[in-house]
Design a protein around this motif. Structure first.
Motif, short mmCIF file in Angstrom:
data_model
loop_
_atom_site.label_atom_id
_atom_site.label_comp_id
_atom_site.label_asym_id
_atom_site.label_seq_id
_atom_site.Cartn_x
_atom_site.Cartn_y
_atom_site.Cartn_z
N LEU A 95 -82.60 -15.24 31.01
CA LEU A 95 -83.53 -14.16 31.32
C LEU A 95 -83.32 -13.79 32.78
O LEU A 95 -83.21 -14.66 33.65
CB LEU A 95 -84.97 -14.62 31.09
N ARG A 96 -83.26 -12.52 33.05
CA ARG A 96 -83.00 -12.07 34.42
C ARG A 96 -84.13 -12.49 35.34
O ARG A 96 -85.31 -12.58 34.93
CB ARG A 96 -82.84 -10.56 34.46
N ASP A 97 -83.77 -12.76 36.59
CA ASP A 97 -84.78 -13.04 37.60
C ASP A 97 -85.72 -11.83 37.70
O ASP A 97 -85.27 -10.68 37.68
CB ASP A 97 -84.13 -13.29 38.96
N GLY A 98 -87.00 -12.11 37.76
CA GLY A 98 -87.99 -11.03 37.81
C GLY A 98 -88.56 -10.68 36.46
O GLY A 98 -89.59 -9.99 36.39
N VAL A 99 -87.93 -11.14 35.36
CA VAL A 99 -88.48 -10.93 34.02
C VAL A 99 -89.47 -12.05 33.76
O VAL A 99 -89.09 -13.19 33.49
CB VAL A 99 -87.37 -10.90 32.95
N ASN A 100 -90.75 -11.73 33.88
CA ASN A 100 -91.79 -12.75 33.83
C ASN A 100 -92.22 -13.01 32.38
O ASN A 100 -93.36 -12.76 31.99
CB ASN A 100 -92.99 -12.30 34.68
N ALA A 101 -91.26 -13.50 31.60
CA ALA A 101 -91.53 -13.85 30.20
C ALA A 101 -91.22 -15.32 30.00
O ALA A 101 -90.28 -15.86 30.59
CB ALA A 101 -90.67 -13.00 29.27
N ASN A 102 -92.02 -15.97 29.17
CA ASN A 102 -91.85 -17.40 28.92
C ASN A 102 -90.69 -17.61 27.95
O ASN A 102 -90.74 -17.18 26.79
CB ASN A 102 -93.14 -17.99 28.34
N ARG A 103 -89.63 -18.24 28.44
CA ARG A 103 -88.44 -18.45 27.63
C ARG A 103 -88.72 -19.21 26.33
O ARG A 103 -88.26 -18.84 25.25
CB ARG A 103 -87.38 -19.18 28.48
N ASP A 104 -89.52 -20.28 26.43
CA ASP A 104 -89.77 -21.11 25.26
C ASP A 104 -90.62 -20.37 24.23
O ASP A 104 -90.43 -20.55 23.01
CB ASP A 104 -90.44 -22.41 25.68
N GLU A 105 -91.53 -19.54 24.67
CA GLU A 105 -92.31 -18.73 23.74
C GLU A 105 -91.40 -17.72 23.04
O GLU A 105 -91.53 -17.46 21.83
CB GLU A 105 -93.44 -17.99 24.45
N LEU A 106 -90.46 -17.14 23.78
CA LEU A 106 -89.50 -16.23 23.18
C LEU A 106 -88.71 -16.92 22.07
O LEU A 106 -88.54 -16.37 20.97
CB LEU A 106 -88.55 -15.70 24.25
N VAL A 107 -88.23 -18.13 22.34
CA VAL A 107 -87.49 -18.88 21.33
C VAL A 107 -88.35 -19.12 20.10
O VAL A 107 -87.90 -18.94 18.96
CB VAL A 107 -86.97 -20.21 21.92
N ARG A 108 -89.60 -19.53 20.31
CA ARG A 108 -90.50 -19.80 19.16
C ARG A 108 -90.72 -18.55 18.33
O ARG A 108 -90.70 -18.60 17.09
CB ARG A 108 -91.84 -20.34 19.67
N ARG A 109 -90.93 -17.43 18.98
CA ARG A 109 -91.20 -16.20 18.24
C ARG A 109 -89.97 -15.71 17.49
O ARG A 109 -90.07 -15.16 16.39
CB ARG A 109 -91.74 -15.13 19.19
N MET A 110 -88.81 -15.90 18.06
CA MET A 110 -87.58 -15.53 17.35
C MET A 110 -87.38 -16.43 16.13
O MET A 110 -86.99 -15.96 15.06
CB MET A 110 -86.38 -15.62 18.29
N LEU A 111 -87.67 -17.71 16.28
CA LEU A 111 -87.56 -18.62 15.14
C LEU A 111 -88.54 -18.24 14.03
O LEU A 111 -88.21 -18.36 12.84
CB LEU A 111 -87.80 -20.06 15.59
N ASP A 112 -89.72 -17.77 14.40
CA ASP A 112 -90.70 -17.33 13.41
C ASP A 112 -90.16 -16.17 12.58
O ASP A 112 -90.58 -15.97 11.43
CB ASP A 112 -92.00 -16.90 14.09
N MET A 113 -89.23 -15.41 13.15
CA MET A 113 -88.61 -14.29 12.43
C MET A 113 -87.30 -14.71 11.77
O MET A 113 -86.53 -13.87 11.31
CB MET A 113 -88.38 -13.12 13.39
N ASN A 114 -87.04 -16.00 11.75
CA ASN A 114 -85.83 -16.57 11.14
C ASN A 114 -84.56 -16.18 11.90
O ASN A 114 -83.48 -16.12 11.32
CB ASN A 114 -85.71 -16.16 9.67
N VAL A 115 -84.71 -15.93 13.19
CA VAL A 115 -83.58 -15.70 14.08
C VAL A 115 -83.47 -16.93 14.96
O VAL A 115 -84.35 -17.21 15.78
CB VAL A 115 -83.76 -14.44 14.94
N HIS A 116 -82.39 -17.68 14.82
CA HIS A 116 -82.32 -19.03 15.37
C HIS A 116 -81.73 -19.04 16.78
O HIS A 116 -80.53 -19.24 16.98
CB HIS A 116 -81.57 -19.96 14.42
#
Length: 373
Positions: free
Chosen positions: A289-310
């Motif tokens: 994730l680019r510096d300055g993008v204030n998003a939680n990496r681990d939450e992103l991974v969890r949400r992608m997994l919820d959509m069956n994108v691993h």
């Protein structure tokens, strides 16, 4: 929703036929028939004189440390970004890991740090060709020669990667490889050690077969050894994959280039690219994730997994783990620890799958950023 797997092999009739042959014919006096074929084919492919097939890549790393005579009191400078097996293999022999930072563009060892970390106890450098990208081996080998250090190449992720025309793993004293299921060429498990030094080869082979010495007496063991031999069935599968390695690299390159086309100007994610002089195997699509993008990496991974994108998060920095805690800073490794991502690169991915991965990643990040406003 259709599953988009993180990794997955390309299996053809060749692999099925080779495994069938090993299952039917690879027993008793022919138990190592496919093992010998694999070792010969792999040594020829990477350009090494000797190759030893092992149960897994970790065993190959351990044999490398044993063959070099590393032990308690010895220090080994190690790239901080890798799977923890890299460090554990050195701990098995009692050596101390001294972790060097990585360069942000490739996550391979920062050669400028190596000399800073050398002490009278330093005996070796272990580089990691991270994600199928080659390290700056010219710089590493120059430092090693001047300080009389051995060089172990952890090339577990880089079957099919070349550095200025030389295959990774065939440059230092010993190279090691893995054929675990997420790698470009697979055996489920399986590893390989290569070297051009006959003495190192003989020591590694001896330790990997229980230190057996039939010259003294049948089934005699003259030291504490290990049962690190690969099975004939696994070797048959890997042999078929190595005979198809150019096809496998071409398919991974197709996937990599499709991602790059879609992500080169992405405002949220920066994708790692191969350095000059490196012909990668394109086995992984990695980035942060680019510096300055204030998003939680681990939450992103969890949400992608919820959509069956691993998706998978980047490796944690090895120096932070309890057996290895150290005080000097490795900021580039720690950044990947916090912000790193591994995108799906299974051999089966099609263009629409890659488009879905990139689109859903952008959408989720945008939703996360809006939630913070």
């Amino acid at each position: 929703m259709k599953k988009i797997p993180l990794a997955g092999p390309s299996i053809t009739q060749k692999e099925i036929d080779y495994v069938h042959d090993a299952v039917v014919n690879g027993w008793y006096e022919t138990y190592d028939m496919h093992i010998k074929k694999l070792e010969k084919a792999f040594a020829e492919y990477v350009g090494s004189k000797y190759a030893i097939a092992t149960y897994c890549g970790t065993h190959a790393l351990h044999l490398a440390a044993l063959a070099l005579g590393l032990g308690p009191g010895d220090e080994v400078i190690v790239a901080d970004q890798s799977y923890i097996a890299t460090a554990h293999a050195l701990s098995y022999v009692g050596a101390k890991c001294v972790f060097a930072d990585v360069v942000p563009d490739t996550l391979c060892i920062d050669s400028r740090q190596i000399e800073v970390l050398i002490t009278p106890r330093t005996k070796a450098v272990m580089v990691v060709h991270f994600g199928g990208f080659a390290c700056d081996m010219d710089a590493v080998m120059d430092i090693a020669r001047r300080h009389r250090l051995a060089v172990i190449e952890d090339a577990c992720q880089s079957v099919g990667t070349f550095y200025h025309g030389i295959h990774t793993g065939a440059i230092g004293d010993i190279g090691t490889f893995s054929f675990q299921g997420s790698k470009i060429a697979v055996g489920g498990e399986g590893g390989m050690l290569v070297t051009n030094d006959e003495a190192l080869y003989q020591r590694a082979k001896h330790y990997g077969t229980f230190c057996r010495n039939d010259g003294i007496q049948y089934l005699w063991s003259d030291d504490v050894g290990y049962n690190y031999r690969i099975s004939n069935v696994t070797a048959a599968l890997i042999l078929a994959q190595i005979e198809r390695i150019d096809q496998l690299v071409a398919n991974k390159k197709r996937i990599f280039e499709s991602y790059w086309e879609k992500l080169r100007d992405n405002p949220y994610f920066e994708m790692l690219l191969p350095p000059a002089g490196c012909e990668p195997n394109y086995g992984y699509v990695l980035g942060c994730l680019r510096d300055g993008v204030n998003a939680n990496r681990d939450e992103l991974v969890r949400r992608m997994l919820d959509m069956n994108v691993h998706f998978r998060p980047g490796y944690p920095s090895m120096h932070r783990m309890p057996p290895y805690e150290q005080t000097h800073a490795v900021p580039n490794s720690d950044r990947y620890d916090r912000r790193g991502l591994v995108l799906p690169t299974a051999h089966s991915l099609e263009e629409e799958d890659i488009a879905r991965v990139c689109g859903e990643m952008n959408r989720v990040i945008e939703e996360m950023l809006k939630g913070k406003r």
